[in-house]
Design an enzyme around this catalytic site. Structure first.
Site, PDB file in Angstrom:
ATOM      1  N   GLU A 146       0.849  -1.197   0.000  1.00 19.97           N
ATOM      2  CA  GLU A 146       0.000   0.000   0.000  1.00 19.97           C
ATOM      3  C   GLU A 146       0.885   1.247   0.000  1.00 19.97           C
ATOM      4  O   GLU A 146       1.778   1.379   0.832  1.00 19.97           O
ATOM      5  CB  GLU A 146      -0.909  -0.004   1.224  1.00 19.97           C
ATOM      6  CG  GLU A 146      -1.640   1.290   1.501  1.00 19.97           C
ATOM      7  CD  GLU A 146      -2.484   1.765   0.324  1.00 19.97           C
ATOM      8  OE1 GLU A 146      -2.333   2.951  -0.048  1.00 19.97           O
ATOM      9  OE2 GLU A 146      -3.270   0.972  -0.223  1.00 19.97           O
ATOM     10  N   SER A 164     -20.445   6.764  -0.523  1.00 21.66           N
ATOM     11  CA  SER A 164     -21.787   6.969   0.030  1.00 21.66           C
ATOM     12  C   SER A 164     -22.105   6.072   1.215  1.00 21.66           C
ATOM     13  O   SER A 164     -23.155   6.244   1.844  1.00 21.66           O
ATOM     14  CB  SER A 164     -22.838   6.734  -1.066  1.00 21.66           C
ATOM     15  OG  SER A 164     -22.594   7.532  -2.197  1.00 21.66           O
ATOM     16  N   ILE A 199     -23.050   3.043   1.182  1.00 22.85           N
ATOM     17  CA  ILE A 199     -24.293   2.351   0.841  1.00 22.85           C
ATOM     18  C   ILE A 199     -24.007   0.922   0.403  1.00 22.85           C
ATOM     19  O   ILE A 199     -23.055   0.678  -0.339  1.00 22.85           O
ATOM     20  CB  ILE A 199     -25.014   3.089  -0.320  1.00 22.85           C
ATOM     21  CG1 ILE A 199     -25.343   4.516   0.081  1.00 22.85           C
ATOM     22  CG2 ILE A 199     -26.266   2.345  -0.749  1.00 22.85           C
ATOM     23  CD1 ILE A 199     -26.228   4.657   1.276  1.00 22.85           C
ATOM     24  N   HIS A 221     -25.683  -1.380  -1.954  1.00 25.88           N
ATOM     25  CA  HIS A 221     -26.725  -1.332  -2.980  1.00 25.88           C
ATOM     26  C   HIS A 221     -27.438  -2.673  -3.113  1.00 25.88           C
ATOM     27  O   HIS A 221     -26.833  -3.730  -2.937  1.00 25.88           O
ATOM     28  CB  HIS A 221     -26.115  -0.952  -4.326  1.00 25.88           C
ATOM     29  CG  HIS A 221     -25.580   0.449  -4.372  1.00 25.88           C
ATOM     30  ND1 HIS A 221     -26.380   1.547  -4.542  1.00 25.88           N
ATOM     31  CD2 HIS A 221     -24.307   0.923  -4.250  1.00 25.88           C
ATOM     32  CE1 HIS A 221     -25.640   2.647  -4.528  1.00 25.88           C
ATOM     33  NE2 HIS A 221     -24.376   2.290  -4.360  1.00 25.88           N
ATOM     34  N   CYS A 276     -17.785  15.405  21.086  1.00 26.14           N
ATOM     35  CA  CYS A 276     -18.874  15.355  20.105  1.00 26.14           C
ATOM     36  C   CYS A 276     -19.394  13.934  19.927  1.00 26.14           C
ATOM     37  O   CYS A 276     -20.599  13.695  19.886  1.00 26.14           O
ATOM     38  CB  CYS A 276     -18.399  15.904  18.762  1.00 26.14           C
ATOM     39  SG  CYS A 276     -17.938  17.643  18.768  1.00 26.14           S
TER      40      CYS A 276
END
Length: 496
Positions: free
Chosen positions: A31, A45, A47, A49, A402
């Site tokens: 890497e 995102s 997500i 899918h 936070c």
């Protein structure tokens, strides 16, 4: 010398590495950055899918659906958050309703389960904050949300614990096939050799491929801008909301995240710079405008940060996975754009099966499929917190207010397999710095812990490796290492 070298420690390379760690071979991941999850995998995102968008018969379609099916077991094995919140493709123009039926038919052919076309009334009942112009929607209950950092890191850690080597800050400069029939990889830190190579280099996969093949490919970085909204508006929608897709992608989505925020994006802008992850005012304005077409009263003023990621777009718009015809024993994983995150476990499985057959691999008897993640203090009861603090007082010291991340969690992130060495490394493993103040208050304290635990001088502690130092030079020498101290209030929790 290794049996297999994987180039790239993103979600694809880490999935491949984990799959190869099942077998009795030597494997190494190279890497170029200082940590896993430093490229495309860190900015997307988040997500999973369902799999209705990709064209029937493509690798995208096949591996998206398979990867989606694998996520439940994988998330349990690797102890990472995953939620099937379902997704909706929203139609706001009556003349475009036929497009929902096309997506539905494609999804059925791809093997997506539970698809349903919703009427306007059904869609608004499920998501009251959809646009008043909604005409209907395609609902996919198998759609989900996940943390891309935790998925990537967990697969890499599990691979490492099963014997895979990881070499960071190691950039491949050239690759040649030697007279010994081995691949010789020249890097900035010396030469590595291997019988087989897997190219999982993201937006640089074309450069790696073109080092060994006369049949050239081109990866275009497709930039996507995002906005992340505060947790206080994370419930504005409960499903992942897509517009109807275009030839540039699935469009600007609005979705809750697995950690309770709301995410808006991405745009789709083709650029030349493979490191061009800067946001632009035009891009942010564009995504806000497009998201507002489908979502009513989008609380965009609650943005806590914006960012951009790059998708590795190849002109044929399909994954390129398999042995290169004119470079035997060299396996490509190229063009891995959306739905690459969703498909990553299936990509790992596919490449593992290719090499299992070619190399006649035998599975280890002691392969460990499970991994225990960092203890998350958020959500623990008072009694559970008190027990944890008694065992380790560091869990009673809040570093990131936070996100309520404790010193104990940061210590775990630093000292676990493939531990964090930078502020972003800690952030991606613990969420310290991801909250409303975006690390404005917790960075100095996190730096103190990194300095104390790893012995890295303050002047060499970075945000994300390389030259991203936080403190370029000292302005004052004192009796201690820092003007502030980690000595804080430590004790039992007395309230929820």
């Amino acid at each position: 010398m290794y049996d297999v070298i994987v180039i790239g420690a993103g979600v694809t390379g880490s999935a491949v590495a984990r799959e190869l760690s099942r077998y009795d071979i030597s494997t190494c991941v190279l890497e170029k950055c200082e940590d896993v999850c430093e490229g495309t995998s860190k900015a997307n995102s988040a997500i999973v899918h369902a799999g209705f968008d990709a064209a029937e018969g493509t690798l995208m379609a096949k591996l998206n659906v398979r990867g989606n099916e694998m996520m439940d077991e994988l998330s349990r094995d690797l102890d990472i958050p995953f939620k099937r919140n379902g997704s909706m493709v929203v139609c706001i123009h009556k003349e475009a309703l036929d497009g929902l039926k096309e997506l539905y038919d494609r999804g059925i052919k791809n093997g997506v389960k539970g698809l349903k076309i919703l009427s306007r009334e059904e869609a608004l009942k499920m998501e009251p904050n959809l646009s008043e112009n909604v005409q209907g929607a395609l609902y996919a209950p198998t759609g989900g949300i996940i943390c891309p950092f935790e998925l990537n890191i967990a697969m890499a850690e599990n691979a490492f614990e099963n014997g895979v080597d990881f070499k960071f800050n190691t950039e491949v400069k050239d690759i040649k096939k030697g007279e010994d029939d081995l691949w010789h990889l020249q890097t900035n830190s010396g030469e590595y050799t291997a019988r087989y190579v897997v190219n999982a280099a993201g937006v640089y996969a074309d450069m790696i491929h073109n080092m060994v093949s006369a049949d050239k490919i081109k990866i275009t970085p497709r930039r996507g801008d995002y906005c992340l909204l505060d947790k206080q508006v994370g419930g504005h929608v409960s499903h992942t909301i897509f517009p109807q897709p275009t030839n540039l992608g699935k469009g600007v989505l609005v979705s809750p995240t697995v950690h309770g925020n709301l995410i808006v994006g991405p745009t789709a802008i083709d650029i030349d710079d493979k490191e061009g992850t800067n946001t632009t005012a035009e891009g942010i304005d564009d995504l806000i405008s497009k998201a507002g077409n489908h979502i009513r009263n989008l609380p965009i003023r609650n943005v806590i940060t914006s960012f951009a990621g790059l998708r590795a777009h190849e002109e044929h718009h399909d994954f390129i996975i398999g042995e290169i015809a004119d470079a035997p024993c060299f396996i490509d994983c190229a063009g891995i754009e959306s739905p690459g995150l969703s498909a990553s476990p299936a990509i790992g499985e596919m490449v593992g099966n290719i090499l299992k057959e070619k190399m006649n691999l035998k599975e280890k008897e002691n392969f460990k499929a499970t991994r225990k993640g960092i203890v998350r203090t958020e959500g623990l009861s008072v009694a559970q917190m008190n027990d944890l603090i008694k065992k380790n007082p560091a869990y009673g010291n809040i570093i990131c207010r936070c996100e309520m991340i404790t010193e104990g969690e940061i210590l775990d992130a630093i000292h676990r397999p493939l531990g964090a060495k930078s502020l972003d490394g800690v952030k991606r493993r613990t969420r310290a710095g991801m909250g409303r103040c975006q690390a404005g208050f917790c960075s100095p304290r996190t730096m103190e812990i990194i300095n104390r635990e790893l012995g890295i001088p303050y002047e060499k502690i970075t945000k994300s490796g390389g030259e991203s130092v936080i403190v370029p030079t000292r302005t004052k020498e004192g009796s201690g290492n820092s003007a502030t101290s980690l000595e804080g209030t430590r004790g039992e929790v007395t309230g929820a």
